[in-house]
Structure formats: C-alpha cells, structure tokens
Design a protein around this motif. Structure first.
Motif, PDB file in Angstrom:
ATOM      1  N   GLY A  88     -38.106  19.034 118.796  1.00 30.60           N
ATOM      2  CA  GLY A  88     -38.814  20.189 118.267  1.00 30.60           C
ATOM      3  C   GLY A  88     -39.120  21.239 119.313  1.00 30.60           C
ATOM      4  N   CYS A  89     -39.083  20.881 120.577  1.00 33.18           N
ATOM      5  CA  CYS A  89     -39.431  21.808 121.647  1.00 33.18           C
ATOM      6  C   CYS A  89     -38.218  22.485 122.289  1.00 33.18           C
ATOM      7  N   THR A  90     -37.031  22.135 121.878  1.00 39.79           N
ATOM      8  CA  THR A  90     -35.853  22.780 122.456  1.00 39.79           C
ATOM      9  C   THR A  90     -35.649  24.131 121.772  1.00 39.79           C
ATOM     10  N   PRO A  91     -35.189  25.129 122.517  1.00 34.53           N
ATOM     11  CA  PRO A  91     -35.000  26.450 121.910  1.00 34.53           C
ATOM     12  C   PRO A  91     -33.862  26.450 120.900  1.00 34.53           C
ATOM     13  N   HIS A  92     -34.003  27.259 119.901  1.00 34.23           N
ATOM     14  CA  HIS A  92     -32.961  27.431 118.895  1.00 34.23           C
ATOM     15  C   HIS A  92     -31.810  28.202 119.530  1.00 34.23           C
ATOM     16  N   PRO A  93     -30.559  27.899 119.181  1.00 31.42           N
ATOM     17  CA  PRO A  93     -29.439  28.640 119.776  1.00 31.42           C
ATOM     18  C   PRO A  93     -29.455  30.135 119.451  1.00 31.42           C
ATOM     19  N   GLY A  94     -30.240  30.539 118.475  1.00 29.89           N
ATOM     20  CA  GLY A  94     -30.362  31.962 118.158  1.00 29.89           C
ATOM     21  C   GLY A  94     -31.297  32.701 119.099  1.00 29.89           C
ATOM     22  N   ALA A  95     -32.109  31.964 119.857  1.00 32.05           N
ATOM     23  CA  ALA A  95     -33.028  32.609 120.798  1.00 32.05           C
ATOM     24  C   ALA A  95     -32.232  33.243 121.937  1.00 32.05           C
ATOM     25  N   GLY A  96     -32.632  34.453 122.300  1.00 32.35           N
ATOM     26  CA  GLY A  96     -31.965  35.167 123.380  1.00 32.35           C
ATOM     27  C   GLY A  96     -31.787  36.630 123.029  1.00 32.35           C
ATOM     28  N   VAL A  97     -30.998  37.322 123.824  1.00 30.41           N
ATOM     29  CA  VAL A  97     -30.739  38.745 123.603  1.00 30.41           C
ATOM     30  C   VAL A  97     -29.309  38.892 123.103  1.00 30.41           C
ATOM     31  N   TRP A  98     -29.172  39.553 121.954  1.00 30.36           N
ATOM     32  CA  TRP A  98     -27.875  39.768 121.313  1.00 30.36           C
ATOM     33  C   TRP A  98     -27.585  41.260 121.290  1.00 30.36           C
ATOM     34  N   ILE A  99     -26.411  41.643 121.749  1.00 29.35           N
ATOM     35  CA  ILE A  99     -26.029  43.059 121.750  1.00 29.35           C
ATOM     36  C   ILE A  99     -24.843  43.276 120.826  1.00 29.35           C
ATOM     37  N   VAL A 100     -24.749  44.483 120.319  1.00 32.08           N
ATOM     38  CA  VAL A 100     -23.698  44.852 119.373  1.00 32.08           C
ATOM     39  C   VAL A 100     -22.588  45.577 120.128  1.00 32.08           C
ATOM     40  N   PRO A 101     -21.362  45.090 120.042  1.00 35.26           N
ATOM     41  CA  PRO A 101     -20.273  45.755 120.753  1.00 35.26           C
ATOM     42  C   PRO A 101     -19.779  47.035 120.083  1.00 35.26           C
ATOM     43  N   ALA A 140     -37.246  49.247 116.787  1.00 32.08           N
ATOM     44  CA  ALA A 140     -37.390  49.875 115.478  1.00 32.08           C
ATOM     45  C   ALA A 140     -38.052  48.927 114.485  1.00 32.08           C
ATOM     46  N   LEU A 141     -37.785  47.625 114.639  1.00 32.92           N
ATOM     47  CA  LEU A 141     -38.340  46.613 113.751  1.00 32.92           C
ATOM     48  C   LEU A 141     -38.923  45.474 114.563  1.00 32.92           C
ATOM     49  N   GLN A 142     -39.913  44.825 113.973  1.00 32.03           N
ATOM     50  CA  GLN A 142     -40.449  43.593 114.535  1.00 32.03           C
ATOM     51  C   GLN A 142     -40.426  42.553 113.430  1.00 32.03           C
ATOM     52  N   CYS A 143     -40.048  41.339 113.792  1.00 32.72           N
ATOM     53  CA  CYS A 143     -39.825  40.303 112.781  1.00 32.72           C
ATOM     54  C   CYS A 143     -40.466  38.990 113.202  1.00 32.72           C
ATOM     55  N   GLY A 144     -40.684  38.166 112.219  1.00 31.13           N
ATOM     56  CA  GLY A 144     -40.966  36.759 112.429  1.00 31.13           C
ATOM     57  C   GLY A 144     -39.709  36.001 112.038  1.00 31.13           C
ATOM     58  N   TRP A 145     -39.476  34.850 112.634  1.00 31.84           N
ATOM     59  CA  TRP A 145     -38.282  34.091 112.278  1.00 31.84           C
ATOM     60  C   TRP A 145     -38.609  32.627 112.060  1.00 31.84           C
ATOM     61  N   TRP A 146     -37.738  31.961 111.312  1.00 31.92           N
ATOM     62  CA  TRP A 146     -37.812  30.521 111.121  1.00 31.92           C
ATOM     63  C   TRP A 146     -36.391  29.993 111.034  1.00 31.92           C
ATOM     64  N   ALA A 147     -36.207  28.780 111.488  1.00 31.45           N
ATOM     65  CA  ALA A 147     -34.882  28.162 111.486  1.00 31.45           C
ATOM     66  C   ALA A 147     -34.535  27.704 110.080  1.00 31.45           C
ATOM     67  N   GLU A 206     -33.524  40.986 120.070  1.00 37.03           N
ATOM     68  CA  GLU A 206     -34.143  40.056 121.011  1.00 37.03           C
ATOM     69  C   GLU A 206     -34.885  38.997 120.202  1.00 37.03           C
ATOM     70  N   VAL A 207     -34.418  37.753 120.294  1.00 35.24           N
ATOM     71  CA  VAL A 207     -35.038  36.634 119.586  1.00 35.24           C
ATOM     72  C   VAL A 207     -35.776  35.791 120.614  1.00 35.24           C
ATOM     73  N   TYR A 208     -37.087  35.707 120.478  1.00 38.29           N
ATOM     74  CA  TYR A 208     -37.929  34.974 121.410  1.00 38.29           C
ATOM     75  C   TYR A 208     -38.108  33.532 120.944  1.00 38.29           C
ATOM     76  N   PHE A 209     -38.472  32.649 121.908  1.00 34.48           N
ATOM     77  CA  PHE A 209     -38.718  31.243 121.584  1.00 34.48           C
ATOM     78  C   PHE A 209     -39.837  31.117 120.563  1.00 34.48           C
ATOM     79  N   ASP A 210     -40.941  31.851 120.784  1.00 36.09           N
ATOM     80  CA  ASP A 210     -41.971  31.881 119.739  1.00 36.09           C
ATOM     81  C   ASP A 210     -41.365  32.681 118.582  1.00 36.09           C
TER      82      ASP A 210
END
Length: 115
Positions: A17-30, A59-66, A41-45
């Motif tokens: 449960g404490c390992t980061p989700h593979p979606g966490a990190g910074v994603w850029i659009v080519p 522009a947006l702020q979000c909450g996320w869930w796996a 930018e997907v944060y661990f929290d």
C-alpha cells in the motif's frame, strides 16, 4: 503459527500500500491536443496539477484514486472557476508512456519526464 502467517500477510499489505502508483510523476505531451494540456504532475499523495500552454501556473487541480495497478481516475476543477469540474483517466501503458482519457475519448498520449 496462525499469528505469524497473519502478521506476514498484514506486513505485505502495508508495504504494498505504500509503494507509489506507476502513474505518479511528471507527464509531458509531445504534441498538441484538443484540451490544450501540456503537462500533468501526479503526486504520491492524491493530488494532480494539470497545465496548459496558456500559463505557467496550473489550469486544473485534481484528486486521484487508483482504479487498478496501472490506471488512475481524477476529479478536477479549473482553478479560475472551481464550479467547473471534469473527470479524467490516466492509463499507464508502459514504463514511460501513458494516455489521458476524458469521457472515454483519448485526449492525448504522454511520455514520462523522468526525475
């Protein structure tokens, strides 16, 4: 013996449960996309910041869930009008690749910016 097995299983669940989700990190659009999103930018929290080409500020702020081990669902608000909400899904398709989905439509593909 039962107590040792239960403790081992609980320890494994806590560590998993404490390992980061593979979606966490910074994603850029080519390239360009219909929603004008340039970076996510997907944060661990469970927090996400989404940027557009219009500003250096998010522009947006979000909450996320796996949803599963690879995919996230996000509920977002526009920071200039928090009454407007939108849901996105980030599907991790590879080690350094993901795609952004809104209303079951592919918005853009991402590459990981790395650390």
């Amino acid at each position: 013996m039962l107590k040792a097995g239960t403790a081992a299983i609980l320890s494994l669940l806590i560590l998993t449960g404490c390992t980061p989700h593979p979606g966490a990190g910074v994603w850029i659009v080519p390239g360009a996309n219909a929603d004008d999103i340039t970076k996510v930018e997907v944060y661990f929290d469970p927090k996400v910041k989404i940027y557009s080409s219009a500003s250096k500020e998010p522009a947006l702020q979000c909450g996320w869930w796996a949803i599963n081990k690879q995919d996230l669902e996000m509920e977002c608000v526009y920071l200039d009008n928090i009454d407007i909400k939108v849901k996105y899904r980030l599907n991790v398709t590879g080690t350094d690749a993901a795609e952004l989905i809104r209303e079951q439509i592919l918005i853009t593909r991402y590459i990981s910016q790395g650390d």
